[in-house]
Structure formats: C-alpha cells, structure tokens
Design a protein around this motif. Structure first.
Motif, PDB file in Angstrom:
ATOM      1  N   VAL A  78       0.834  -1.202   0.000  1.00  0.00           N
ATOM      2  CA  VAL A  78       0.000   0.000   0.000  1.00  0.00           C
ATOM      3  C   VAL A  78       0.866   1.248   0.000  1.00  0.00           C
ATOM      4  O   VAL A  78       0.634   2.185  -0.754  1.00  0.00           O
ATOM      5  CB  VAL A  78      -0.964  -0.010   1.218  1.00  0.00           C
ATOM      6  N   LEU A  79       1.914   1.264   0.835  1.00  0.00           N
ATOM      7  CA  LEU A  79       2.772   2.438   0.936  1.00  0.00           C
ATOM      8  C   LEU A  79       3.581   2.687  -0.330  1.00  0.00           C
ATOM      9  O   LEU A  79       3.935   3.819  -0.628  1.00  0.00           O
ATOM     10  CB  LEU A  79       3.716   2.305   2.135  1.00  0.00           C
ATOM     11  N   THR A  80       3.900   1.648  -1.085  1.00  0.00           N
ATOM     12  CA  THR A  80       4.662   1.825  -2.318  1.00  0.00           C
ATOM     13  C   THR A  80       3.769   1.884  -3.540  1.00  0.00           C
ATOM     14  O   THR A  80       4.242   1.828  -4.662  1.00  0.00           O
ATOM     15  CB  THR A  80       5.688   0.683  -2.505  1.00  0.00           C
ATOM     16  N   GLY A  81       2.487   1.984  -3.344  1.00  0.00           N
ATOM     17  CA  GLY A  81       1.582   2.092  -4.482  1.00  0.00           C
ATOM     18  C   GLY A  81       1.185   0.744  -5.050  1.00  0.00           C
ATOM     19  O   GLY A  81       0.522   0.679  -6.074  1.00  0.00           O
ATOM     20  N   GLY A  82       1.628  -0.333  -4.442  1.00  0.00           N
ATOM     21  CA  GLY A  82       1.229  -1.666  -4.893  1.00  0.00           C
ATOM     22  C   GLY A  82       1.847  -2.090  -6.209  1.00  0.00           C
ATOM     23  O   GLY A  82       1.383  -3.007  -6.851  1.00  0.00           O
ATOM     24  N   THR A  83       2.911  -1.432  -6.632  1.00  0.00           N
ATOM     25  CA  THR A  83       3.510  -1.771  -7.910  1.00  0.00           C
ATOM     26  C   THR A  83       4.945  -2.236  -7.729  1.00  0.00           C
ATOM     27  O   THR A  83       5.634  -1.773  -6.826  1.00  0.00           O
ATOM     28  CB  THR A  83       3.465  -0.563  -8.876  1.00  0.00           C
ATOM     29  N   ALA A  84       5.373  -3.122  -8.607  1.00  0.00           N
ATOM     30  CA  ALA A  84       6.753  -3.597  -8.564  1.00  0.00           C
ATOM     31  C   ALA A  84       7.626  -2.806  -9.523  1.00  0.00           C
ATOM     32  O   ALA A  84       8.803  -3.037  -9.622  1.00  0.00           O
ATOM     33  CB  ALA A  84       6.807  -5.085  -8.931  1.00  0.00           C
ATOM     34  N   SER A  85       7.035  -1.861 -10.241  1.00  0.00           N
ATOM     35  CA  SER A  85       7.754  -1.082 -11.232  1.00  0.00           C
ATOM     36  C   SER A  85       8.750  -0.149 -10.569  1.00  0.00           C
ATOM     37  O   SER A  85       8.400   0.612  -9.677  1.00  0.00           O
ATOM     38  CB  SER A  85       6.767  -0.266 -12.078  1.00  0.00           C
ATOM     39  N   ALA A  86       9.999  -0.199 -11.030  1.00  0.00           N
ATOM     40  CA  ALA A  86      11.021   0.682 -10.496  1.00  0.00           C
ATOM     41  C   ALA A  86      10.891   2.081 -11.080  1.00  0.00           C
ATOM     42  O   ALA A  86      11.270   3.055 -10.461  1.00  0.00           O
ATOM     43  CB  ALA A  86      12.409   0.116 -10.795  1.00  0.00           C
ATOM     44  N   GLN A  87      10.370   2.184 -12.286  1.00  0.00           N
ATOM     45  CA  GLN A  87      10.261   3.464 -12.962  1.00  0.00           C
ATOM     46  C   GLN A  87       8.933   3.531 -13.692  1.00  0.00           C
ATOM     47  O   GLN A  87       8.620   2.655 -14.486  1.00  0.00           O
ATOM     48  CB  GLN A  87      11.389   3.639 -13.973  1.00  0.00           C
ATOM     49  N   GLU A  88       8.160   4.572 -13.434  1.00  0.00           N
ATOM     50  CA  GLU A  88       6.889   4.712 -14.114  1.00  0.00           C
ATOM     51  C   GLU A  88       6.918   5.849 -15.124  1.00  0.00           C
ATOM     52  O   GLU A  88       6.116   5.888 -16.032  1.00  0.00           O
ATOM     53  CB  GLU A  88       5.772   4.912 -13.097  1.00  0.00           C
ATOM     54  N   ALA A  89       7.844   6.818 -14.972  1.00  0.00           N
ATOM     55  CA  ALA A  89       7.937   7.941 -15.892  1.00  0.00           C
ATOM     56  C   ALA A  89       8.603   7.489 -17.186  1.00  0.00           C
ATOM     57  O   ALA A  89       9.378   6.532 -17.198  1.00  0.00           O
ATOM     58  CB  ALA A  89       8.740   9.059 -15.251  1.00  0.00           C
ATOM     59  N   THR A  90       8.290   8.171 -18.259  1.00  0.00           N
ATOM     60  CA  THR A  90       8.929   7.869 -19.532  1.00  0.00           C
ATOM     61  C   THR A  90       9.762   9.065 -19.977  1.00  0.00           C
ATOM     62  O   THR A  90       9.621  10.167 -19.449  1.00  0.00           O
ATOM     63  CB  THR A  90       7.888   7.519 -20.616  1.00  0.00           C
ATOM     64  N   SER A  91      10.642   8.836 -20.936  1.00  0.00           N
ATOM     65  CA  SER A  91      11.532   9.892 -21.413  1.00  0.00           C
ATOM     66  C   SER A  91      11.920   9.612 -22.855  1.00  0.00           C
ATOM     67  O   SER A  91      11.862   8.466 -23.316  1.00  0.00           O
ATOM     68  CB  SER A  91      12.785   9.937 -20.534  1.00  0.00           C
ATOM     69  N   THR A  92      12.354  10.667 -23.546  1.00  0.00           N
ATOM     70  CA  THR A  92      12.884  10.498 -24.907  1.00  0.00           C
ATOM     71  C   THR A  92      14.400  10.652 -24.924  1.00  0.00           C
ATOM     72  O   THR A  92      15.017  10.608 -25.982  1.00  0.00           O
ATOM     73  CB  THR A  92      12.257  11.513 -25.882  1.00  0.00           C
ATOM     74  N   GLY A  93      15.005  10.827 -23.736  1.00  0.00           N
ATOM     75  CA  GLY A  93      16.455  10.921 -23.662  1.00  0.00           C
ATOM     76  C   GLY A  93      16.907  11.529 -22.358  1.00  0.00           C
ATOM     77  O   GLY A  93      16.160  12.273 -21.716  1.00  0.00           O
ATOM     78  N   GLN A  94      18.117  11.191 -21.967  1.00  0.00           N
ATOM     79  CA  GLN A  94      18.677  11.688 -20.718  1.00  0.00           C
ATOM     80  C   GLN A  94      20.202  11.673 -20.789  1.00  0.00           C
ATOM     81  O   GLN A  94      20.784  11.001 -21.636  1.00  0.00           O
ATOM     82  CB  GLN A  94      18.252  10.813 -19.534  1.00  0.00           C
ATOM     83  N   THR A  95      20.804  12.376 -19.844  1.00  0.00           N
ATOM     84  CA  THR A  95      22.234  12.289 -19.588  1.00  0.00           C
ATOM     85  C   THR A  95      22.364  11.651 -18.211  1.00  0.00           C
ATOM     86  O   THR A  95      21.748  12.128 -17.244  1.00  0.00           O
ATOM     87  CB  THR A  95      22.885  13.681 -19.609  1.00  0.00           C
TER      88      THR A  95
END
Length: 168
Positions: free
Chosen positions: A31-48
């Motif tokens: 419940v405290l972690t949102g019930g998800t096993a996903s490490a990353q939910e945001a998306t991106s088109t590129g990063q450094t």
C-alpha cells in the motif's frame, strides 16, 4: 490433552501469529509503495546519466587496488529501441579520457550491451565516472546503466556495483 499436543497447539498459534504479522507487513508495504513492482513509471525520450565507475579503490592506507569494470547498458522498454549516443569516460579530476563507444549504439526492446574497462587500465583511478547520453524517437521507460567492479589479489576477490544517476 498430552504435553505434546499442548506444545504443538502453542507452536501452531505462534506460527500462525507470525505468518499473520508478515502478511500484514507485506500488505502495508504494498500500500505504501503504491502496490507496484515497477522501479520506474515515468517515460523519457532521452537523458544524460552519470555512472560512478571505480577503476581503482583505496586499499590499506596508501595502496590502490585496481579493478576491472563492466559497464552495462540495459533497455528496460519492452516495445521501443533506444540509442546510446555517447559513453564518455572521465578520470578522478574530471578530465575526459575517451568515449567508450565507437559511435551511436542502438539497443532493441529489452536489449543490452556491455563495455569492459580492463583491470590494467589505470587511466580512471578511484574517482572515475562515465557520462552516458541516450535518446529514443518515442517516450520509453528509461534504461538502466550499471557498473560492476571486480577485483582479485592472491586468494582474495570482491565485486560491487553502482547505478547511474540522471543528470538531465
């Protein structure tokens, strides 16, 4: 009721209570972690991304212990490719040593690539790092950039990892 049966009933009660507590703790964590096993939910088109790579570590008081580094690039997106534009290796003083790639490298969905910095490569030193630039034509789950350092001397060996940190 025999001694054995009374002991078994008490033990069963303790085990049942322990299992209930563990299940309650697991539920609370979900419940405290949102019930998800996903490490990353945001998306991106590129990063450094900045990746600490320790091509040497301090040993005893003044000695250094040289280690081999495997730099791992992992596309975590299940549908789209990403392109690693550059992977620039820097020494402890922040001086650019070289780009570890010969050119842009494309990784398919769930694809990976590795680069080895040999134990005999003394150019990086204790504070070495790699700055990785990646991009994608569509918004994707950001990739994972990780370094695995391994060293051995005589009968002693060790290994440790570090993960990249997004700069921008």
């Amino acid at each position: 009721m025999s001694w054995f049966n009374r002991s078994f009933v008490r033990l069963s009660s303790v085990v049942s209570s322990l299992v209930s507590s563990l299940l309650l703790a697991a539920f609370a964590a979900a419940v405290l972690t949102g019930g998800t096993a996903s490490a990353q939910e945001a998306t991106s088109t590129g990063q450094t991304v900045y990746v600490p790579v320790y091509s040497a570590i301090g040993f005893v008081s003044t000695e250094r212990f040289d280690v081999a580094v495997t730099l791992s690039f992992r596309n975590l997106d299940q549908a789209a490719p990403i392109t690693i534009r550059s992977s620039v290796y820097y020494d402890s003083d922040g001086k650019q040593i070289r780009d570890l790639l010969d050119g842009p490298t494309t990784l398919g969905p769930f694809g990976s690539a590795q680069i080895l910095i040999r134990q005999q490569d003394f150019s990086g030193d204790v504070g070495a790092n790699v700055v990785v630039e990646w991009s994608s034509e569509t918004a994707v789950t950001p990739p994972l950039f990780e370094a695995v350092m391994v060293g051995a001397r005589g009968t002693q060996a060790f290994a440790f990892t570090s993960r990249g940190v997004v700069l921008d």
